[in-house]
Scaffold this motif. Structure first.
Motif, mmCIF file in Angstrom:
data_model
loop_
_atom_site.group_PDB
_atom_site.id
_atom_site.type_symbol
_atom_site.label_atom_id
_atom_site.label_comp_id
_atom_site.label_asym_id
_atom_site.label_seq_id
_atom_site.Cartn_x
_atom_site.Cartn_y
_atom_site.Cartn_z
ATOM 1 N N ALA A 6 64.642 -16.506 41.986
ATOM 2 C CA ALA A 6 65.011 -17.784 42.583
ATOM 3 C C ALA A 6 65.444 -17.599 44.024
ATOM 4 O O ALA A 6 65.873 -16.511 44.425
ATOM 5 C CB ALA A 6 66.143 -18.427 41.771
ATOM 6 N N ALA A 7 65.332 -18.682 44.776
ATOM 7 C CA ALA A 7 65.799 -18.717 46.164
ATOM 8 C C ALA A 7 66.119 -20.163 46.488
ATOM 9 O O ALA A 7 65.544 -21.091 45.902
ATOM 10 C CB ALA A 7 64.735 -18.189 47.119
ATOM 11 N N SER A 8 67.054 -20.370 47.414
ATOM 12 C CA SER A 8 67.374 -21.727 47.825
ATOM 13 C C SER A 8 67.778 -21.734 49.287
ATOM 14 O O SER A 8 68.124 -20.695 49.861
ATOM 15 C CB SER A 8 68.492 -22.322 46.961
ATOM 16 N N ARG A 9 67.741 -22.929 49.854
ATOM 17 C CA ARG A 9 68.078 -23.100 51.265
ATOM 18 C C ARG A 9 68.385 -24.566 51.523
ATOM 19 O O ARG A 9 67.736 -25.449 50.954
ATOM 20 C CB ARG A 9 66.896 -22.662 52.123
ATOM 21 N N VAL A 10 69.351 -24.811 52.393
ATOM 22 C CA VAL A 10 69.618 -26.169 52.848
ATOM 23 C C VAL A 10 68.818 -26.382 54.129
ATOM 24 O O VAL A 10 68.882 -25.570 55.056
ATOM 25 C CB VAL A 10 71.123 -26.412 53.089
ATOM 26 N N THR A 112 67.660 -31.587 46.313
ATOM 27 C CA THR A 112 68.903 -32.314 46.086
ATOM 28 C C THR A 112 69.500 -32.676 47.439
ATOM 29 O O THR A 112 69.605 -31.805 48.318
ATOM 30 C CB THR A 112 69.921 -31.431 45.322
ATOM 31 N N ALA A 113 69.893 -33.927 47.614
ATOM 32 C CA ALA A 113 70.544 -34.339 48.860
ATOM 33 C C ALA A 113 71.931 -33.690 48.923
ATOM 34 O O ALA A 113 72.661 -33.670 47.939
ATOM 35 C CB ALA A 113 70.671 -35.854 48.919
ATOM 36 N N VAL A 114 72.244 -33.123 50.076
ATOM 37 C CA VAL A 114 73.562 -32.539 50.333
ATOM 38 C C VAL A 114 74.054 -33.071 51.677
ATOM 39 O O VAL A 114 73.324 -33.761 52.388
ATOM 40 C CB VAL A 114 73.528 -30.982 50.320
ATOM 41 N N GLU A 115 75.276 -32.720 52.021
ATOM 42 C CA GLU A 115 75.905 -33.289 53.216
ATOM 43 C C GLU A 115 75.087 -33.113 54.495
ATOM 44 O O GLU A 115 75.000 -34.021 55.306
ATOM 45 C CB GLU A 115 77.295 -32.673 53.405
ATOM 46 N N HIS A 116 74.482 -31.968 54.686
ATOM 47 C CA HIS A 116 73.777 -31.697 55.950
ATOM 48 C C HIS A 116 72.257 -31.653 55.791
ATOM 49 O O HIS A 116 71.581 -30.995 56.573
ATOM 50 C CB HIS A 116 74.278 -30.395 56.569
ATOM 51 N N GLY A 117 71.740 -32.346 54.787
ATOM 52 C CA GLY A 117 70.294 -32.358 54.616
ATOM 53 C C GLY A 117 69.897 -32.319 53.161
ATOM 54 O O GLY A 117 70.388 -33.096 52.348
ATOM 55 N N THR A 118 69.030 -31.384 52.831
ATOM 56 C CA THR A 118 68.477 -31.271 51.485
ATOM 57 C C THR A 118 68.495 -29.816 51.036
ATOM 58 O O THR A 118 68.032 -28.941 51.772
ATOM 59 C CB THR A 118 67.026 -31.794 51.458
ATOM 60 N N ARG A 119 69.033 -29.589 49.839
ATOM 61 C CA ARG A 119 68.958 -28.249 49.241
ATOM 62 C C ARG A 119 67.626 -28.157 48.513
ATOM 63 O O ARG A 119 67.288 -29.008 47.695
ATOM 64 C CB ARG A 119 70.092 -27.985 48.261
ATOM 65 N N VAL A 120 66.874 -27.112 48.841
ATOM 66 C CA VAL A 120 65.601 -26.830 48.189
ATOM 67 C C VAL A 120 65.809 -25.580 47.349
ATOM 68 O O VAL A 120 66.264 -24.552 47.857
ATOM 69 C CB VAL A 120 64.472 -26.574 49.219
ATOM 70 N N GLU A 121 65.492 -25.680 46.064
ATOM 71 C CA GLU A 121 65.618 -24.536 45.166
ATOM 72 C C GLU A 121 64.252 -24.222 44.573
ATOM 73 O O GLU A 121 63.592 -25.114 44.045
ATOM 74 C CB GLU A 121 66.615 -24.836 44.058
#
Length: 156
Positions: A6-10, A112-121
């Motif tokens: 897995a990997a994720s990034r905002v 997923t929407a987060v405070e500074h954009g979108t988290r992509v997982e």
């Protein structure tokens, strides 16, 4: 034993823009191939039950460890689930004669929407044993950096 990577990034972009980049073939070709590779779709139909065939080519064949040929990976995939603005799930198979590359890998991309954009997982389940964990992690993170660059003009 089945392996999950897995990997994720905002990413500083709206969830709508990020999600659109996950299901548009032109956008995908600009960010999905990891560093050192280029790609092209031979077909692409993004709907549950739809499929695609992706040909990834290594820029440097002498350093490549292609799964299909010495310098290519060919991917056959079926869209299992598509929930607009939420997730894309694919059943992915590498075209290869190597039994270490065999099996169906499930790739799930969630936004997923987060405070500074979108988290992509990105989550890859049942990863074939022939895929190096370090190389796969590097590829997933490279694709995420490319996605950020595609959407914001910044890879950081």
């Amino acid at each position: 034993m089945a392996r999950t990577d897995a990997a994720s990034r905002v990413i500083a972009a709206s969830i709508d823009r990020v999600y659109a980049a996950l299901v548009d073939p032109e956008a995908l070709m600009s960010w999905l191939p990891p560093d050192g590779m280029s790609g092209r779709f031979e077909r692409f139909d993004a709907y549950p039950g739809g499929s695609y065939r992706l040909v990834l080519t290594y820029a440097d064949a002498s350093a490549a460890q292609g799964k299909t040929t010495v310098d290519t990976d060919i991917v056959e995939a079926e869209f299992v689930d598509i929930v607009p603005g939420v997730r894309v799930v694919q059943a992915v198979t590498f075209v290869s004669d190597d039994p270490a590359q065999a099996g169906i890998m499930t790739m799930t991309w969630e936004v997923t929407a987060v405070e500074h954009g979108t988290r992509v997982e990105f989550r890859a389940e049942n990863v074939p044993a022939g895929i190096s964990p370090a190389d796969h992690a590097a590829g997933l993170n490279s694709s995420l950096a490319n996605l950020a660059e595609h959407l914001t003009g910044s890879s950081s």
